[in-house]
Motif scaffolding. Structure first.
Motif, short mmCIF file in Angstrom:
data_model
loop_
_atom_site.label_atom_id
_atom_site.label_comp_id
_atom_site.label_asym_id
_atom_site.label_seq_id
_atom_site.Cartn_x
_atom_site.Cartn_y
_atom_site.Cartn_z
N TRP A 1 10.03 -4.72 9.08
CA TRP A 1 9.68 -3.43 8.18
C TRP A 1 9.23 -3.92 7.03
O TRP A 1 8.18 -3.76 6.32
N ILE A 2 10.23 -4.69 6.40
CA ILE A 2 10.05 -5.18 5.15
C ILE A 2 9.07 -6.13 5.20
O ILE A 2 8.33 -6.23 4.09
N GLU A 3 9.02 -7.01 6.12
CA GLU A 3 7.95 -8.26 6.26
C GLU A 3 6.59 -7.35 6.34
O GLU A 3 5.53 -8.23 5.95
N GLN A 4 6.62 -6.16 6.75
CA GLN A 4 5.23 -5.61 6.93
C GLN A 4 4.76 -4.69 5.55
O GLN A 4 4.31 -3.73 5.87
N THR A 5 5.70 -5.03 4.46
CA THR A 5 5.19 -4.70 3.19
C THR A 5 5.90 -3.32 3.11
O THR A 5 5.63 -2.44 2.13
N ALA A 6 6.81 -2.91 3.83
CA ALA A 6 8.01 -1.62 3.66
C ALA A 6 6.97 -0.35 3.31
O ALA A 6 7.16 0.34 2.62
N LYS A 7 6.06 -0.10 4.25
CA LYS A 7 5.14 0.67 3.99
C LYS A 7 5.62 2.14 4.25
O LYS A 7 6.52 2.30 5.22
N PHE A 8 5.20 3.26 3.57
CA PHE A 8 5.53 4.67 3.92
C PHE A 8 4.44 5.11 4.88
O PHE A 8 3.22 4.96 4.79
N ASP A 9 4.77 5.74 6.00
CA ASP A 9 3.68 6.09 6.93
C ASP A 9 4.04 7.65 7.53
O ASP A 9 3.52 8.21 8.49
N GLY A 10 4.49 8.45 6.39
CA GLY A 10 4.76 9.94 6.53
C GLY A 10 3.58 10.62 7.06
O GLY A 10 4.09 11.55 7.86
N GLU A 11 2.38 10.16 6.66
CA GLU A 11 1.35 10.97 7.11
C GLU A 11 0.40 10.52 8.09
O GLU A 11 -0.20 11.07 8.83
#
Length: 735
Positions: A137-147
């Protein structure tokens, strides 16, 4: 002179790149080949990272989920606010907790693996699935996908029930998540597991159920805001159990109970004697003891239907109606307290008693109460809204009394052991937004009226629409959403209303609910017999919520009529209704039957002389005896307000207090029998029959006759015997 950039400068540049451009490929900067994470599917913060934090207790109340967090790091309790958690992890201290330049050196991972000091200790290894997911998840830029992440709609656990034989017997469990897009996913490795009784059966982090000793346990799995479970029964290996022949079933209640007892390898207690039955059912249905004449005629009656006929007769009495009116007044907190006047309480109690007397279905008078408006003198059910300080308290009380649910937890965070979220809580509160009160022309009266209101979600700050618990939003076009709420609550399709009422009615006759406590219905507190609860609820619905019909079914069952049991499995037998449970008689009923056997009366404020304690309409009306024996103060709707647990104060009051002593003297029961020249053995038998519904044993009679011959004054010795019987456990308990 050219210099290579320092490691710290490189990291700062990398983080800045992420913030500005929203992407980063640290492996390219380092000249490495693409990692496995870049070829795997995206790791979701909402559906992967938050569950990992929950599984390992990071967002629990004892750790970073505490109100002030821990060690300078705070997460929302059990992950109720994913957006806030992401902000805390990624943005609060950039480059520290989450290191986008060098993901493997993120403090989140270093703490969890014990690479650096961590108050919570080492949580997992670097080769674990949890570590790899967080790293990816961090390697994938630690994105937020709440929406964008698919919303979790359901979680299931298989198997639903397990029977294990022998110590260390095992059974793997599987947890499946279902999302709004229809996708199904095995989340066993992300769920948090626990057991209600690890001495019987435990469950490991990988979902493996392990037996320990004979008994019953409920193992649970929590994923997201959902908690599910599996019932586990453990037997001793080769215990040689055989179900005996000749155990009869009186009705559908016995069928469900006996089936569960077979699984538990518990043989039920035999049916109790006629004398025990008439005493038990008279107390439970009328709050009275059988008279000596009623007892004698019932015991000698050879009619095989005599118990059923007795039940029908007791159900038709005013005493039955008075007893249940008292029970409902306890639950609805009927008491005079500013701003609720004595007159309001009297009118409300009379309205409630009249509904019970007329056989008005509960669903009908509940609808009147939930939708009540106007003055409480003209419309008594409006009194329900008088002693409620705000809309939240109204919603909590309605859910607890009529649905059996304690949703208070969800006010501040998602419920840790049930399905309720903050969205559910504030959606339910929104039904009562418009309820207001004002003073009437009579200063003792309050007027309930409606205004246009709104409920704001404390996290999102958005207006919340009225929403049924566990269901959909209500019709927003209704002028008063309480009408839609009452319709939903009393609907035959409501999965909570009928089971809750059935459970409360059941508890009246067994001293323990099928779900216990009766107002604490949640996934992590399952019914001991789901089939039984479902059938009782169906019976209520089929009879239009006629609780007399359900009471009749219960009292006619062999389960209700069974005797007590002793031995190593007596507790499990009582819990599963295979044996009668000794129940201390509640305060009002106990005082009434003491008055009954001593032939005395009591005086209570606001009631005519000689009124019974069960007739008291106002929760504030009491005396020392009632307080000592746990009369409900009606300060809350909790079932625990009525305390039937014995304690030292009660024993001391019976022994040294003035209630029993004075009533024996005022009633002159002994003096009357002595004056009529009744022989001592008959007087002793009279005392036993009127108090215990049985004759004294030969040993008891011999001992008591010896006391009479010891030289004391006859009247005083007989009064002492009467006093001793009234102080006995056999008198104070229903059995």
């Amino acid at each position: 002179m050219n210099r290579l950039p320092s490691r710290a400068l490189f990291k700062s540049f990398a983080v800045l790149t992420v913030v500005v451009l929203g992407t980063l490929a640290p492996t390219s900067c380092c000249g490495n080949e693409p990692t496995e994470a870049e070829t795997d599917s995206t790791v979701s913060f909402v559906n992967d990272v938050v569950p990992i934090l929950s599984r390992h207790g990071c967002n629990a109340g004892s750790c970073h989920g505490a109100a002030r967090g821990k060690d300078g790091f705070a997460l929302s309790l059990f992950g109720y606010d994913p957006a806030g958690d992401h902000q805390t992890l990624v943005r609060e201290i950039p480059g520290r907790r989450i290191d986008l330049a060098m993901p493997g050196e993120s403090l989140l991972l270093a703490k969890a693996t014990g690479s650096v000091p961590h108050t919570g200790g080492k949580l997992f290894e670097k080769d674990s699935d949890a570590y790899q997911k967080l790293l990816h998840w961090i390697e994938q830029t630690a994105k937020f996908d709440g929406e964008t992440a698919p919303q979790l709609v359901q979680v299931s656990m298989t198997p639903k029930e397990v029977v294990l034989e022998g110590h260390q017997a095992k059974q793997p469990a599987k947890v499946l998540a279902i999302y709004e897009d229809g996708a199904e996913r095995d989340v066993t490795n992300l769920a948090a597991f626990s057991s209600s009784n690890s001495n019987v059966a435990s469950i490991s982090n990988d979902g493996r159920i392990v037996a320990d000793r004979p008994g019953e346990a409920f193992v649970m799995a929590r994923f997201g805001a959902h908690t599910v479970g599996c019932n586990v029964i453990v037997h001793s290996k080769d215990d040689g159990f055989e179900w005996p022949t000749g155990i009869e079933e009186a009705n559908y209640i016995d069928v469900a109970i006996l089936e569960k007892l077979r699984k538990l390898h518990i043989v039920p207690a035999p049916v109790c004697s006629d004398a025990d039955f008439i005493r038990r059912v008279s107390i439970d249905l009328t709050g009275r003891l059988p008279s000596r004449t009623e007892l004698a005629s019932f015991v000698v009656d050879e009619d095989i239907e005599k118990r059923a006929k007795l039940i029908d007769r007791l159900l038709s009495t005013d005493d039955f109606e008075r007893l249940w009116a008292m029970k409902w007044m306890d639950l609805l907190k009927v008491r005079s307290i500013n701003p609720v006047s004595d007159k309001s309480i009297w009118k409300f109690s009379q309205w409630l008693k009249q509904n019970i007397h007329d056989g008005v279905p509960i669903k009908q008078w509940l609808t009147e109460m939930l939708t009540a408006s106007g003055g409480e003198f003209e419309n008594p059910p409006a009194t329900f809204f008088q002693d409620l300080p705000d809309q939240k308290k109204v919603a909590e009380d309605v859910a607890q009394v009529f649905l059996g649910m304690r949703i208070q937890c969800a006010q501040c965070h998602n419920h840790p052991f049930d399905r309720w979220t903050m969205d559910d809580y504030y959606g339910f509160v929104a039904f009562f937004d418009m309820v207001r009160r004002k003073r009437g022309t009579d200063p003792r009266e309050r007027i309930i009226f409606s205004v246009k209101g709104k409920t704001l979600h404390p996290v999102t700050k958005e207006v919340v629409k009225p929403r049924f618990l566990g269901g959909e939003n209500a019709d927003a076009t209704s002028a008063d959403p309480r009408i839609a709420l009452a319709s939903w609550m009393t609907s035959d399709d409501n999965p909570y209303f009928a089971p809750n009422l059935a459970n409360r009615i059941w508890e009246q006759f067994f001293g323990i609910g099928i779900v216990n406590e009766v107002d604490d219905v949640r996934v992590s507190n399952p019914p001991v017999n789901q089939v039984l609860l479902d059938q009782l609820a169906e019976r209520l619905i089929a009879t239009e919520f006629d609780f007399k019909a359900l009471a009749r079914d219960i009292c006619n069952s062999h389960a209700y009529q069974r005797g007590t049991m002793s031995g190593w499995n007596s507790v499990e037998a009582e819990k599963n209704f295979g044996a009668a449970k000794l129940r201390r008689i509640r305060a009002e009923v106990l005082l009434d039957i003491i008055s009954q056997v001593t032939e005395t009366t009591d005086d209570f404020a606001g009631l005519p002389a000689g009124a019974s304690a069960t007739e008291i309409p106002d929760g504030k009306t009491t005396n020392h005896f009632l307080n000592t024996f746990g009369k409900s103060t009606r300060q809350s709707v909790c079932a625990c307000e009525v305390n039937t647990q014995p304690n030292l104060s009660q024993a001391l009051h019976l022994i040294n207090g003035d209630t029993v002593h004075n009533k024996i003297g005022r009633g002159k029961v002994i003096q009357k029998m002595v004056k009529s020249k009744t022989p001592n053995p008959e007087i002793i038998e009279n005392i036993f029959l009127r108090c215990l519904a049985r004759s004294p044993t030969e040993r008891e009679l011999d001992q008591l006759m010896s006391e009479l011959k010891s030289g004391g004054k006859r009247n005083q010795v007989l009064q002492d015997i009467f006093w001793a019987v009234l102080n006995s456990r056999e008198f104070v308990f229903n059995h």
